[in-house]
Design a protein around this motif. Structure first.
Motif, short mmCIF file in Angstrom:
data_model
loop_
_atom_site.label_atom_id
_atom_site.label_comp_id
_atom_site.label_asym_id
_atom_site.label_seq_id
_atom_site.Cartn_x
_atom_site.Cartn_y
_atom_site.Cartn_z
N ALA A 123 39.44 -10.28 16.27
CA ALA A 123 38.27 -10.09 17.13
C ALA A 123 38.66 -9.36 18.42
CB ALA A 123 37.61 -11.42 17.46
N ASN A 124 39.79 -9.73 19.00
CA ASN A 124 40.24 -9.05 20.21
C ASN A 124 40.58 -7.60 19.93
OD1 ASN A 124 40.72 -10.79 22.83
ND2 ASN A 124 41.10 -12.15 21.10
N TRP A 125 41.13 -7.34 18.74
CA TRP A 125 41.42 -5.94 18.39
C TRP A 125 40.11 -5.16 18.24
CZ3 TRP A 125 40.19 -2.99 14.06
CH2 TRP A 125 40.82 -1.73 14.00
N LEU A 126 39.12 -5.76 17.58
CA LEU A 126 37.84 -5.09 17.37
C LEU A 126 37.14 -4.82 18.70
CD1 LEU A 126 36.47 -7.09 14.31
CD2 LEU A 126 37.14 -4.70 14.33
N ILE A 127 37.18 -5.79 19.60
CA ILE A 127 36.46 -5.64 20.86
C ILE A 127 37.12 -4.62 21.77
CG2 ILE A 127 37.55 -7.30 22.44
CD1 ILE A 127 33.84 -7.35 21.66
N LYS A 128 38.45 -4.46 21.62
CA LYS A 128 39.18 -3.52 22.47
C LYS A 128 39.39 -2.17 21.80
CE LYS A 128 41.66 -7.26 24.78
NZ LYS A 128 42.96 -7.95 24.95
N PRO A 133 24.19 -10.50 13.07
CA PRO A 133 23.52 -11.57 12.34
C PRO A 133 23.55 -12.93 13.01
CG PRO A 133 24.75 -10.20 10.82
CD PRO A 133 25.09 -9.72 12.19
N GLU A 134 24.57 -13.22 13.82
CA GLU A 134 24.67 -14.52 14.46
C GLU A 134 23.79 -14.63 15.70
OE1 GLU A 134 26.17 -17.09 13.29
OE2 GLU A 134 26.99 -16.05 11.55
N GLY A 135 23.01 -13.58 16.00
CA GLY A 135 22.10 -13.63 17.14
C GLY A 135 22.70 -13.17 18.45
N VAL A 136 23.94 -12.66 18.43
CA VAL A 136 24.59 -12.16 19.65
C VAL A 136 24.08 -10.75 19.92
CG1 VAL A 136 26.78 -11.60 20.77
CG2 VAL A 136 26.62 -13.56 19.21
N LEU A 137 23.58 -10.53 21.13
CA LEU A 137 23.01 -9.23 21.49
C LEU A 137 24.06 -8.39 22.20
CD1 LEU A 137 20.34 -7.59 21.42
CD2 LEU A 137 19.91 -8.43 23.74
N GLN A 174 31.48 -7.74 11.65
CA GLN A 174 30.45 -8.52 12.32
C GLN A 174 30.74 -10.01 12.23
OE1 GLN A 174 26.78 -7.26 10.50
NE2 GLN A 174 27.04 -5.14 11.16
N ALA A 175 31.21 -10.46 11.06
CA ALA A 175 31.52 -11.88 10.88
C ALA A 175 32.66 -12.31 11.80
CB ALA A 175 31.88 -12.15 9.42
N LEU A 231 33.59 -10.91 14.70
CA LEU A 231 33.11 -10.93 16.09
C LEU A 231 32.19 -12.12 16.34
CD1 LEU A 231 32.41 -7.12 16.64
CD2 LEU A 231 34.21 -8.48 17.70
N ALA A 232 31.31 -12.40 15.40
CA ALA A 232 30.38 -13.51 15.56
C ALA A 232 31.12 -14.84 15.66
CB ALA A 232 29.38 -13.54 14.41
N PHE A 233 32.15 -15.01 14.84
CA PHE A 233 32.94 -16.23 14.88
C PHE A 233 33.60 -16.41 16.24
CE2 PHE A 233 37.14 -18.20 14.53
CZ PHE A 233 36.81 -19.45 14.02
N ALA A 234 34.23 -15.34 16.74
CA ALA A 234 34.91 -15.43 18.03
C ALA A 234 33.93 -15.68 19.17
CB ALA A 234 35.71 -14.15 18.28
#
Length: 230
Positions: A223-228, A16-20, A180-181, A183-186
């Motif tokens: 966010a780091n946990w989600l991304i990893k 939603p924040e526009g990050v692809l 999503q929120a 990740l978008a914030f980070a």
């Protein structure tokens, strides 16, 4: 669809924040190699357990049967939820994620792995292979039901830079929109003032349980946990 297309096939998802987000999809060949590695590991475990408890009579047989059941059905769930990938997938550089790029949850992993029984039919993952060949995202039936993808891990990890924090697993299971929120914030953090970061992080205080800069640090850790995926 030619099997060679798997090398260059990608999937994009815009939050939603526009990050692809862009993922390189893993096709049948690399997934079959990962499965073979995991099958070999399970075979070794079966042999060790069988030899260890074969001398205990009926009790030993019961223990062996229970252990075989748990390993066969929950070996992949354990590793996918903890690390995003079984040892075989990790060796091949691939992992399991949700369609929106977030780490796979327990429920999704259980669904995709229970449906291996259907994918395996009529023999050697016949239905699963047909599903992957006729699906542009190389999804077997279990992936379709669970809403999951199998992607190459390298591209996924390189897609963004997050503020450096120790990865921290949230105390509660986050919904898709909450993930999503976070990740978008980070992703946006570097372009925000400290006051704005605190303001946005406190909106998510129900997740982190903190306020002020502690809320910001907590969201960075999630966010780091989600991304990893760990």
């Amino acid at each position: 669809m030619a099997l060679t297309e798997e090398v260059d096939t990608t999937r994009q998802y815009e939050i939603p924040e526009g990050v692809l987000l862009e993922f390189r999809l893993a096709g049948p060949l690399v997934r079959a190699s990962a499965w073979a590695i995991d099958a070999a590991i399970r075979a070794v475990l079966y042999i060790v357990i069988g030899l260890s408890f074969s001398y205990f009579g009926g009790v030993g047989v019961a223990i062996i049967l229970i252990a075989l059941f748990l390993i066969e059905w929950f070996y992949p769930v354990l590793f996918e939820v903890k690390n995003g990938a079984t040892p075989g997938k990790k060796a091949m550089g691939i992992w399991v994620i949700h369609d929106n790029g977030t780490p796979v949850t327990v429920s999704a992993s259980v669904i995709r792995n229970l449906l291996r029984a259907v994918d395996f039919m009529p023999v050697m993952y016949g239905f699963g292979l047909l599903s992957m060949l006729f699906n542009r995202e190389f999804k077997r039936l279990g992936d379709l039901a669970a809403g999951t993808l199998v992607v190459y891990r390298d591209n996924y990890e390189e897609r963004s830079e997050l503020p450096s924090r120790t990865a921290e697993r949230p105390g509660v299971e986050l919904t898709e929109s909450e993930q999503q929120a976070v990740l978008a914030f980070a992703e946006r953090a570097s372009g925000l003032s400290s006051e704005r970061r605190v303001e946005l992080a406190e909106i998510l205080s129900e997740i982190s349980g903190h306020n002020g800069e502690r809320a910001v640090d907590g969201i960075y850790g999630y966010a780091n946990w989600l991304i990893k995926g760990r």
